[in-house]
Scaffold this motif. Structure first.
Motif, PDB file in Angstrom:
ATOM      1  N   VAL A   1      -8.441  -5.518   4.121  1.00  0.00           N
ATOM      2  CA  VAL A   1      -7.230  -4.735   4.388  1.00  0.00           C
ATOM      3  C   VAL A   1      -7.581  -3.393   5.014  1.00  0.00           C
ATOM      4  O   VAL A   1      -6.949  -2.945   5.961  1.00  0.00           O
ATOM      5  N   PHE A   2      -8.634  -2.766   4.473  1.00  0.00           N
ATOM      6  CA  PHE A   2      -8.998  -1.403   4.900  1.00  0.00           C
ATOM      7  C   PHE A   2     -10.113  -1.477   5.928  1.00  0.00           C
ATOM      8  O   PHE A   2     -11.289  -1.393   5.588  1.00  0.00           O
TER       9      PHE A   2
ATOM     10  N   LEU B   1       0.833  -1.213   0.000  1.00  0.00           N
ATOM     11  CA  LEU B   1       0.000   0.000   0.000  1.00  0.00           C
ATOM     12  C   LEU B   1       0.860   1.252   0.000  1.00  0.00           C
ATOM     13  O   LEU B   1       0.444   2.302  -0.491  1.00  0.00           O
TER      14      LEU B   1
ATOM     15  N   ARG C   1      -3.932   3.352   5.775  1.00  0.00           N
ATOM     16  CA  ARG C   1      -5.321   2.892   5.715  1.00  0.00           C
ATOM     17  C   ARG C   1      -6.291   4.053   5.917  1.00  0.00           C
ATOM     18  O   ARG C   1      -7.252   4.223   5.192  1.00  0.00           O
ATOM     19  N   TYR C   2      -6.032   4.828   6.966  1.00  0.00           N
ATOM     20  CA  TYR C   2      -6.947   5.935   7.281  1.00  0.00           C
ATOM     21  C   TYR C   2      -7.060   6.899   6.097  1.00  0.00           C
ATOM     22  O   TYR C   2      -8.164   7.308   5.715  1.00  0.00           O
TER      23      TYR C   2
ATOM     24  N   GLN D   1      -6.506   6.410   2.881  1.00  0.00           N
ATOM     25  CA  GLN D   1      -7.201   5.815   1.728  1.00  0.00           C
ATOM     26  C   GLN D   1      -8.693   5.672   2.007  1.00  0.00           C
ATOM     27  O   GLN D   1      -9.524   5.921   1.141  1.00  0.00           O
ATOM     28  N   GLU D   2      -9.016   5.265   3.225  1.00  0.00           N
ATOM     29  CA  GLU D   2     -10.433   5.074   3.569  1.00  0.00           C
ATOM     30  C   GLU D   2     -11.168   6.407   3.592  1.00  0.00           C
ATOM     31  O   GLU D   2     -12.291   6.515   3.108  1.00  0.00           O
TER      32      GLU D   2
ATOM     33  N   TYR E   1      -9.772   0.133   9.230  1.00  0.00           N
ATOM     34  CA  TYR E   1      -9.478   1.033  10.338  1.00  0.00           C
ATOM     35  C   TYR E   1     -10.639   2.012  10.505  1.00  0.00           C
ATOM     36  O   TYR E   1     -11.149   2.537   9.525  1.00  0.00           O
TER      37      TYR E   1
ATOM     38  N   ASN F   1      -1.380   1.846   9.396  1.00  0.00           N
ATOM     39  CA  ASN F   1      -2.719   2.331   9.758  1.00  0.00           C
ATOM     40  C   ASN F   1      -2.947   3.772   9.322  1.00  0.00           C
ATOM     41  O   ASN F   1      -4.084   4.156   9.025  1.00  0.00           O
TER      42      ASN F   1
END
Ligand SMILES: [Zn+2]
Length: 431
Positions: free
Chosen positions: A303-304, A175, A271-272, A274-275, A306, A268
């Motif tokens: 994967v996502f 990622l 992740r945050y 991208q989310e 969070y 993380n």
């Protein structure tokens, strides 16, 4: 909270950053423009008013990641216990061939919530390798970590010697990947395969508590992300050693400034971002006492996963709100931003229906103290953001208003005049 209006409509597509940081009320035109972009590029999300998405969790000002390379021994002996005590999570970039710490050590760290990620197999500079050789380093290290550390996923990479390889290849496996050119990342980095960091310790630019905090404050001023790169600690033989006492001071500082800084693993934070950029938020129902909401994205939920932070002004007539997702209560906080009372909450995209329910929390008057001359102190506990009327009576039948108080936090101390020998007080929610 350290933030003003951080309400944001996020969108991103084809490497073209369409992120918007608004400082006031978002216009319908801004909203529709984002929707149009999302249709065109098919990757972007949209958060429509009155909902706002936190650039970082709880609308903090900056993200900070502490990353540790090469498995130097004091990372396990000193840094991990230090971070555990503070409740912080760090990232261990580990080789799976050379400089390898051993699986039990890495498994233990992962079990405590720390990230175990790749530093390739053999700690070789990817820049000098063929594509096939790069794939072997990228894929084999990831496969080994995923096979042996099963409580998490290996989703990020640190380039040995900070030398990037072929970004398109790296992106097939990771990622995000970390370099060390000494830059603060914006809230959405332009290239996730080139995330900069600051080298800490004797050979780096970050050697003191003041160096750490000034970079963190610089990140906060741009709502950015600052990544620290640490190798050795004290005299464990690692590259560019940092005194562990300095690291402890730094952890302590960020521990007492958690309203402003979000300390989280490299993975993380990715992740945050991208989310948050991909999220669609839309109300699906509102009956006045109960609002239902869908928070979705098209990312891989395996994967996502969070939680992301949303907030909205409390609807008129709501003193507070209880928030649940999939019928499970989730953390929610009432808070003032400017003169608006918000409910702020964390939900996992694609994690099921979100429900906001009107809630009146109990109010309490306690800790009465009579003091001279003629004043009466007591503590009002209730719902942050709600307004309460304090009333007094001499006979418990006839009540007269004394004052109204709006709670900024969950409690406040009141000082009232004590004019009679005996007087009763009560508090009521004042809509
Ligand atoms: Zn290294």
């Amino acid at each position: 909270m350290g933030d003003e209006m951080d309400g944001t409509i996020y969108g991103q597509g084809l490497g073209l950053v369409a992120q918007r940081e608004h400082t006031g009320v978002k216009t319908r035109a801004g909203c529709c423009l984002t929707l149009a972009l999302s249709t065109w590029f098919s990757l972007a999300g949209a958060v429509s008013p009155p909902y706002e998405m936190g650039t970082w969790p709880a609308f903090r000002s900056a993200a900070l990641s502490f990353t540790f390379d090469d498995s130097c021994s004091n990372q396990f002996v000193l840094a991990i216990p230090m971070f555990n005590r503070a409740g912080f999570k760090l990232t261990l970039f580990s080789c799976t061939g050379t400089l390898f710490a051993g699986w039990p050590t890495l498994q233990d760290a992962a079990a405590r919530g720390h990230e175990v990620a790749s530093h390739t197999v053999t700690h070789v500079s990817l820049g000098g390798l063929t594509d096939a050789q790069q794939v072997a380093e990228l894929k084999n290290s990831q496969d080994a970590i995923n096979a042996n550390v099963t409580t998490q996923r290996c989703v990020t990479l640190a380039y040995p010697f900070c030398v990037e390889g072929n970004d398109a290849l790296t992106a097939q496996y990771y990622l995000a990947a970390r370099t060390c050119s000494g830059q603060i990342m914006p809230s959405t980095p332009a290239n996730f395969m080139s995330i900069s960091s600051y080298v800490c310790g004797s050979a780096g630019s970050v050697q003191t508590l003041q160096n750490f905090t000034s970079l963190a404050n610089s990140a906060a001023s741009s709502k950015g992300w600052c990544v620290f790169l640490i190798h050795g600690l004290d005299s464990d033989g690692g590259y560019s050693p940092l005194p562990s006492a300095t690291l402890q001071q730094t952890v302590n500082y960020f521990s007492t400034n958690q309203n402003k800084f979000w300390v989280q693993t490299f993975g993380n934070v990715v992740r945050y971002i991208q989310e948050r950029n991909a999220a669609f938020v839309g109300e699906t129902g509102n009956d006045g006492d109960r609002i239902s909401l869908q928070v979705t994205n098209t990312l891989d939920s395996a994967v996502f996963n969070y939680p992301i932070t949303l907030r909205r002004p409390l609807p008129a007539g709501w003193p507070g709100a209880a928030v649940s997702q999939n019928d499970q209560r989730v953390p929610a906080q009432m808070l003032y931003v400017g003169s608006t009372n918000y409910v702020m909450f964390d939900v996992v995209p694609n994690g099921g229906e979100v429900v906001l329910a009107r809630e009146v929390l109990p109010v309490m008057l306690n800790n009465p103290v009579l003091s001279t001359p003629a004043s009466f102190k007591l503590r009002l506990e209730g719902q942050a953001g709600a307004r309460y009327a304090i009333q007094a009576s001499s006979d418990l039948v006839n009540w007269s208003p004394v004052q109204t108080s709006t709670l900024v936090s969950a409690a406040t101390n009141l000082t009232l005049p004590a004019l009679e020998a005996r007087r009763y007080y009560r508090a009521q929610w004042a809509p």
